[in-house]
Design a protein around this motif. Structure first.
Motif, short mmCIF file in Angstrom:
data_model
loop_
_atom_site.label_atom_id
_atom_site.label_comp_id
_atom_site.label_asym_id
_atom_site.label_seq_id
_atom_site.Cartn_x
_atom_site.Cartn_y
_atom_site.Cartn_z
N HIS A 4 0.88 4.33 -2.96
CA HIS A 4 0.99 5.83 -2.50
C HIS A 4 2.18 6.37 -3.55
CE1 HIS A 4 1.01 8.99 0.53
NE2 HIS A 4 1.63 8.98 -0.43
N ALA A 45 4.72 6.52 3.25
CA ALA A 45 5.07 5.21 2.20
C ALA A 45 6.45 6.00 2.11
CB ALA A 45 4.33 6.38 0.59
N VAL A 97 -4.47 9.14 -3.72
CA VAL A 97 -4.47 8.18 -2.30
C VAL A 97 -5.91 8.72 -1.39
CG1 VAL A 97 -2.04 7.24 -2.64
CG2 VAL A 97 -3.09 8.87 -0.72
N TYR A 105 0.67 -1.14 0.47
CA TYR A 105 -0.09 0.54 0.18
C TYR A 105 0.65 1.40 0.16
CZ TYR A 105 -3.69 2.62 1.80
OH TYR A 105 -4.17 4.13 2.04
N ARG A 106 2.14 1.00 1.09
CA ARG A 106 2.88 2.39 0.94
C ARG A 106 3.82 2.79 -0.70
NH1 ARG A 106 4.65 0.20 6.69
NH2 ARG A 106 2.77 0.94 7.76
N ALA A 133 0.32 8.96 5.63
CA ALA A 133 0.71 8.04 4.97
C ALA A 133 1.83 8.36 4.00
CB ALA A 133 -0.41 8.05 3.99
N ARG A 134 1.48 9.83 3.87
CA ARG A 134 2.84 10.13 2.89
C ARG A 134 4.76 9.92 3.35
NH1 ARG A 134 3.25 13.68 -1.03
NH2 ARG A 134 1.27 12.34 -1.56
#
Lengths: 503, 503
Positions: free
Chosen positions: A28, B52, A247, A24-25, B48-49
């Motif tokens: 992104h 990632a 995302v 998932y990362r 999330a960034r």
């Protein structure tokens, strides 16, 4: 990052969750790089960007085809899991299957064939060069047929169903045939009736531009706010082909402004905002896991069409746009609410799918479905396409397309890209959207009055509860049944069109 | 992607090239995601960034610490290679060493310590909370000392030199001491003289705003075009802290506009454009390999300062800004060429490094260099810093900083982030820039006349040939010798300042 608590006895499942979280990362980074490519990237960045994104794909593919996964998936099946975890495991298996069902030699041939065909198509289409196109399209169809066989073997589905299943899990050609067959019975007559009725009405008054882009952008942002787009978790930018990317935590919408046409970008923004709100409201506590993905392309389209068609073309919603338009562009006759409402519901049988209104749109989809299914099953060959296309266009929309390949079978990027099985999703989405609104009206008899009063919360709350926050927890038929009390029923779409266009 | 042709007998080298090419592609994704984070990302995307980008770092670190590399590097040394390939191999080894010299436990402790310290610093600095800061800073210094020991062992350098070498390869504390020692002899007197002279002049007239941002942006873009920034391979956007990011194929500059101050963003853009043109003109045929990287942070700064100080504050260049300013903001007394030139060369001893003019800037750097070197070598401890800081600020700039930690030793992010050995690069860059322009003037006696006539091509051509397209082919001393006939010579910087400020 919040994570599900799995019973201590589920080490294989926990391992899988960690692997999918890592994937998932990486996704992104691909999503942001892809958005940037469309919205920002200067031309000289293209080669390096393509190489970087391909490298990421390779890395992710290696993770998704790690031989350890087969065993982990098998062991996790026997572990004690919650219902959600079991649904997540089912989706993990879907993902694994998609990545592992095809021999890598076939994946490579597909990449080469589609890249070559799509690239050539960009010049062959404007040149109306069908013969040249067929040469590159032949290996694409060959690969797609082999792909369908492999996927069929892995899933136990029929070949075309296996392609369809990639975009609309659980949907089969026979089921599409059932719901589209229903359309066949009444849509041609409906189109005729609507046309006759609209031709008897006074002509629609077109807005007079130019419409400065800064004002159009201000209106788009205002409408997105009205549609509860979360700007703390997303943006609106511009690109040649509008899309909803990014995302779930950071949704990137794009639109395209035309100086001479304000409704196109405005309705495009409403459409993409529907996609965006689905993404922004997927189940947060599961983000990173397959369970938190949108259910399907058809359901995604049901959200954009719930926004654009069910809501955006609703006379009560359209009336609320009037003050916004007058504020930014001054009053003009076209901005009368009744005229605007007639403008966004104008029915014109045309050659181009993407320009079609909601009444004729299904005709474009049905003809593609019929052709691509027969093509994949080997019932027809590529050379049969133009005659079939023309015959069906004449039958459905009364348009002669002989010799016009550009605005005929060459008009869409899907086939040159090998995306067989995708087209049905558009009309399935329109049908689901009609079914959602029929259910809402049953449950909330004052729905239309509330929409007309500018109160959209009931719509958003309903979609949130029944679609968005469900993610991929249920199969599509199960989600549909839970949301509306029945599986997909095309009668709602018919009722919607008759009510709006003949009511 | 173009690649070097390596002799057939170089399989280990070829393998290394392929590995570095893959790393380059992944770096691309990190660079774009990092730029987006600063320029576009809405707040809810942050978590999330960060996850990632950390995942990407982990993946890249795994590739750079692959045990196979040690053997490949050793075998490649014995293979038949061209001079460029051998230089590339040397840079590969530098990269490998940086990734492999530290035990992974130390890398983890460093990440934790610096993340905690930097995070706390963001609130402790405004609160002037030195005691609180020291608690988090102590583990950062401890880790940095250990890091210096490990790097020293791996490189054979002295501990502080090993830290410095990460940013300015080949530079040593002793060499910095030599060139900074020279400054010590004349800079304080020069500052005094310049101040006296400027105080005797009529005051500088400040431009009167507000300056609408759209106009400022138009001026920035116009100046970038004048500086030959390639907009087909890059963009200008906005961020809180201006920087030059992206990748050589697609350079992303940012600036920040203030309604009340147009020169700050304009000169900031000129500065970043210097960084950008270096990146845009690195050797294309080697892109993807370490040879094609910029040589060092000091040389990078020499480019931004060549643009901002040597060129941007050049009276001939400043005069050309006048019509641009008048066009966008109308005429006003501050926009007279002579006044503008005096404005951008105004010398004011202040507390803050980033706000310093080019005459007092080295004082800020020297004091940091002296303190951090002693700190790493264990000659002083953290508790000694405030008194030393105050003593040196008083000596160099006559400013009392007792009790002012916020605008004293807590003002920069470098130390909380563990970036010891970085500060000297700023002043080394200013010195290199002066040396480049001294060489140009020797080779092109009409240089100043050409700059005043708006002909900047001689400057760009010279930098292109001697710095940009050399990439990391030579060590810094070798590049400097080839470009200017001698290694770093602080006399050129002194001559530049005396000529501009006392001439």
């Amino acid at each position: 990052m919040s994570r599900s608590i799995h019973p201590a006895g589920a080490p294989a499942y926990a391992d899988l969750e960690a692997r999918f979280q890592r994937l998932y990362r990486l996704e992104h980074l691909g999503a942001i790089a892809g958005w940037d490519q469309a919205a920002n990237m200067p031309p000289k960045g293209n080669e390096a960007r393509a190489a970087a994104m391909a490298e990421l794909e390779t890395l992710m593919h290696a993770q998704r085809t790690d031989p350890a996964l087969r065993d982990l998936l098998a062991r996790a099946e026997d572990e004690p899991l919650s219902d959600d975890q079991r649904a997540n495991l089912r989706e993990m298996r879907r993902d694994w299957l998609a990545a592992n069902a095809l021999p890598s030699a076939l994946v490579e041939r597909r990449a080469l064939a589609t890249a070559r065909c799509e690239h050539a198509w960009r010049t062959q289409r404007p040149a109306n060069d069908w013969a040249g196109f067929v040469e590159n399209f032949r290996p694409v169809v060959q690969v797609a047929r082999e792909e369908a066989m492999h996927l069929a073997e892995a899933t136990g589905l029929a070949p075309y169903d296996a392609l369809l299943d990639r975009f609309e899990p659980g949907m089969t050609g026979a089921e599409v045939e059932r719901v589209f067959g229903d359309l066949r019975a009444w849509l041609p007559g409906l189109i005729r009736q609507v046309r006759e009725r609209q031709q008897a009405e006074p002509p629609v008054i077109r807005p007079v531009g130019p419409f400065p882009l800064a004002q159009q952008k201000a209106i788009s942002l205002a409408v997105m706010r009205r549609l509860d787009f979360d700007f703390e978790g997303g943006r609106l930018d511009e690109s040649t082909h509008p899309f909803s990317g990014g995302v779930p935590e950071d949704v990137r919408l794009t639109t395209r402004y035309r100086l001479d046409d304000l409704m196109q970008s405005l309705m495009g923004t409403v459409h993409e905002t529907g996609h965006a709100r689905y993404e922004q409201n997927l189940p947060r506590e599961w983000l990173g896991q397959p369970l938190a993905r949108a259910r399907s392309y058809g359901l995604h389209e049901s959200q954009s069409l719930s926004f654009e068609m069910q809501l955006g073309a609703h006379p009560g919603f359209v009336a609320q746009l009037v003050p916004l338009l007058v504020e930014h562009f001054g009053a003009q006759p076209a901005f009368e609410a009744e005229n605007l409402a007639r403008m966004v519901t104008r029915v014109e049988p045309g050659l181009i799918r993407v320009d079609a209104d909601e009444v004729t749109y299904p005709a474009h989809v049905i003809l593609r479905f019929e052709i691509e299914r027969a093509l994949i099953e080997g019932v027809i060959d590529i050379d049969d396409i133009p005659a079939l296309w023309d015959e069906k266009m004449m039958l459905w929309l009364g348009r002669d397309t002989r010799g016009d390949f550009r605005d005929g079978p060459m008009q869409d990027v899907h086939w040159p890209s090998g995306l067989f099985g995708y087209f049905p999703c558009y009309t399935l989405g329109a049908m689901y959207a009609a079914q959602w609104f029929a259910t809402m009206r049953r449950q909330m008899p004052d729905l239309d009055a509330r929409i007309a009063a500018g109160d959209l919360a009931p719509v958003f709350d309903w979609l949130h509860d029944h679609v968005w926050r469900q993610g991929a927890r249920w199969t599509t038929p199960e989600l549909t049944r839970r949301a509306s009390g029945e599986t997909l029923n095309p009668a709602h779409f018919r009722a919607h069109l008759e009510r709006r266009y003949l009511g």
